[in-house]
Design a protein around this motif. Structure first.
Motif, PDB file in Angstrom:
ATOM      1  N   MET A   1      23.632 -34.140  60.168  1.00 28.09           N
ATOM      2  CA  MET A   1      22.770 -34.201  61.331  1.00 28.09           C
ATOM      3  C   MET A   1      21.422 -34.766  60.882  1.00 28.09           C
ATOM      4  O   MET A   1      20.779 -34.234  59.992  1.00 28.09           O
ATOM      5  N   ARG A   2      21.019 -35.848  61.523  1.00 32.50           N
ATOM      6  CA  ARG A   2      19.705 -36.439  61.257  1.00 32.50           C
ATOM      7  C   ARG A   2      18.650 -35.695  62.053  1.00 32.50           C
ATOM      8  O   ARG A   2      18.880 -35.337  63.207  1.00 32.50           O
ATOM      9  N   THR A   3      17.496 -35.489  61.435  1.00 33.33           N
ATOM     10  CA  THR A   3      16.412 -34.783  62.109  1.00 33.33           C
ATOM     11  C   THR A   3      15.078 -35.466  61.827  1.00 33.33           C
ATOM     12  O   THR A   3      14.933 -36.183  60.847  1.00 33.33           O
ATOM     13  N   THR A   4      14.114 -35.197  62.699  1.00 34.65           N
ATOM     14  CA  THR A   4      12.753 -35.692  62.487  1.00 34.65           C
ATOM     15  C   THR A   4      11.985 -34.680  61.642  1.00 34.65           C
ATOM     16  O   THR A   4      12.390 -33.520  61.512  1.00 34.65           O
ATOM     17  N   LYS A   5      10.863 -35.100  61.101  1.00 35.34           N
ATOM     18  CA  LYS A   5       9.999 -34.184  60.349  1.00 35.34           C
ATOM     19  C   LYS A   5       9.473 -33.091  61.272  1.00 35.34           C
ATOM     20  O   LYS A   5       9.308 -31.952  60.863  1.00 35.34           O
ATOM     21  N   TYR A   6       9.218 -33.460  62.528  1.00 34.16           N
ATOM     22  CA  TYR A   6       8.767 -32.468  63.508  1.00 34.16           C
ATOM     23  C   TYR A   6       9.809 -31.363  63.660  1.00 34.16           C
ATOM     24  O   TYR A   6       9.476 -30.178  63.636  1.00 34.16           O
ATOM     25  N   PHE A   7      11.068 -31.745  63.805  1.00 36.04           N
ATOM     26  CA  PHE A   7      12.139 -30.758  63.941  1.00 36.04           C
ATOM     27  C   PHE A   7      12.210 -29.873  62.702  1.00 36.04           C
ATOM     28  O   PHE A   7      12.335 -28.651  62.809  1.00 36.04           O
ATOM     29  N   ASP A   8      12.136 -30.479  61.533  1.00 44.51           N
ATOM     30  CA  ASP A   8      12.202 -29.714  60.290  1.00 44.51           C
ATOM     31  C   ASP A   8      11.074 -28.684  60.225  1.00 44.51           C
ATOM     32  O   ASP A   8      11.272 -27.563  59.755  1.00 44.51           O
ATOM     33  N   TYR A   9       9.907 -29.053  60.716  1.00 44.70           N
ATOM     34  CA  TYR A   9       8.767 -28.144  60.720  1.00 44.70           C
ATOM     35  C   TYR A   9       8.951 -27.042  61.761  1.00 44.70           C
ATOM     36  O   TYR A   9       8.794 -25.860  61.468  1.00 44.70           O
ATOM     37  N   ILE A  10       9.279 -27.411  62.984  1.00 41.63           N
ATOM     38  CA  ILE A  10       9.368 -26.454  64.084  1.00 41.63           C
ATOM     39  C   ILE A  10      10.540 -25.498  63.903  1.00 41.63           C
ATOM     40  O   ILE A  10      10.531 -24.380  64.388  1.00 41.63           O
ATOM     41  N   ARG A  11      11.544 -25.913  63.164  1.00 43.18           N
ATOM     42  CA  ARG A  11      12.729 -25.077  62.922  1.00 43.18           C
ATOM     43  C   ARG A  11      12.393 -23.831  62.121  1.00 43.18           C
ATOM     44  O   ARG A  11      13.139 -22.861  62.137  1.00 43.18           O
ATOM     45  N   LYS A  12      11.253 -23.822  61.467  1.00 36.71           N
ATOM     46  CA  LYS A  12      10.831 -22.663  60.674  1.00 36.71           C
ATOM     47  C   LYS A  12      10.301 -21.522  61.541  1.00 36.71           C
ATOM     48  O   LYS A  12      10.179 -20.394  61.061  1.00 36.71           O
ATOM     49  N   ARG A  13      10.003 -21.816  62.806  1.00 36.14           N
ATOM     50  CA  ARG A  13       9.532 -20.761  63.703  1.00 36.14           C
ATOM     51  C   ARG A  13      10.625 -19.722  63.890  1.00 36.14           C
ATOM     52  O   ARG A  13      11.810 -20.046  63.925  1.00 36.14           O
ATOM     53  N   GLN A  14      10.241 -18.487  64.026  1.00 41.04           N
ATOM     54  CA  GLN A  14      11.197 -17.394  64.121  1.00 41.04           C
ATOM     55  C   GLN A  14      12.184 -17.584  65.282  1.00 41.04           C
ATOM     56  O   GLN A  14      13.383 -17.355  65.128  1.00 41.04           O
ATOM     57  N   ASP A  15      11.692 -18.010  66.432  1.00 35.44           N
ATOM     58  CA  ASP A  15      12.574 -18.181  67.591  1.00 35.44           C
ATOM     59  C   ASP A  15      13.515 -19.376  67.437  1.00 35.44           C
ATOM     60  O   ASP A  15      14.588 -19.393  68.024  1.00 35.44           O
ATOM     61  N   ARG A  16      13.165 -20.356  66.646  1.00 40.02           N
ATOM     62  CA  ARG A  16      14.015 -21.538  66.449  1.00 40.02           C
ATOM     63  C   ARG A  16      14.962 -21.375  65.269  1.00 40.02           C
ATOM     64  O   ARG A  16      16.007 -22.007  65.221  1.00 40.02           O
ATOM     65  N   ALA A  17      14.604 -20.528  64.311  1.00 38.83           N
ATOM     66  CA  ALA A  17      15.437 -20.336  63.125  1.00 38.83           C
ATOM     67  C   ALA A  17      16.787 -19.725  63.475  1.00 38.83           C
ATOM     68  O   ALA A  17      17.752 -19.871  62.735  1.00 38.83           O
ATOM     69  N   LEU A  18      16.873 -19.061  64.614  1.00 32.33           N
ATOM     70  CA  LEU A  18      18.121 -18.418  65.048  1.00 32.33           C
ATOM     71  C   LEU A  18      19.137 -19.413  65.603  1.00 32.33           C
ATOM     72  O   LEU A  18      20.306 -19.081  65.763  1.00 32.33           O
ATOM     73  N   ILE A  19      18.694 -20.619  65.911  1.00 35.15           N
ATOM     74  CA  ILE A  19      19.571 -21.621  66.528  1.00 35.15           C
ATOM     75  C   ILE A  19      20.451 -22.250  65.448  1.00 35.15           C
ATOM     76  O   ILE A  19      19.963 -22.846  64.501  1.00 35.15           O
ATOM     77  N   ARG A  20      21.748 -22.103  65.623  1.00 37.68           N
ATOM     78  CA  ARG A  20      22.717 -22.575  64.628  1.00 37.68           C
ATOM     79  C   ARG A  20      22.987 -24.069  64.772  1.00 37.68           C
ATOM     80  O   ARG A  20      22.995 -24.610  65.874  1.00 37.68           O
TER      81      ARG A  20
END
Length: 80
Positions: A1-20
């Protein structure tokens, strides 16, 4: 899965880290709704039964690169 740097950063948020990753792939491969934004980015939604919520995935114009994902509480209201 290709991702942007923004996604990589925002994925660290607690509410986003749960998304598989498999949920993201499910939305990309089998969306219930797809819309193209005015900037060319692509929005896709699908119901994630395990989470009991709609997941919105925003892709770049290439249709492959994930820019953002989040559970969209307002989406179900648009179905009425």
């Amino acid at each position: 899965m290709r991702t942007t740097k923004y996604f990589d950063y925002i994925r660290k948020r607690q509410d986003r880290a749960l998304i598989r990753d498999e949920w993201i792939a499910q939305v990309i491969d089998h969306p219930e709704t797809t819309e193209v934004q005015s900037d060319g980015r692509i929005r896709k939604w699908a119901w994630i039964s395990e989470a009991r919520k709609f997941l919105r995935v925003i892709l770049l114009e290439d249709g492959l690169t994930v820019h953002n994902v989040f559970f969209d509480r307002s989406y179900k209201e648009t179905l009425k």
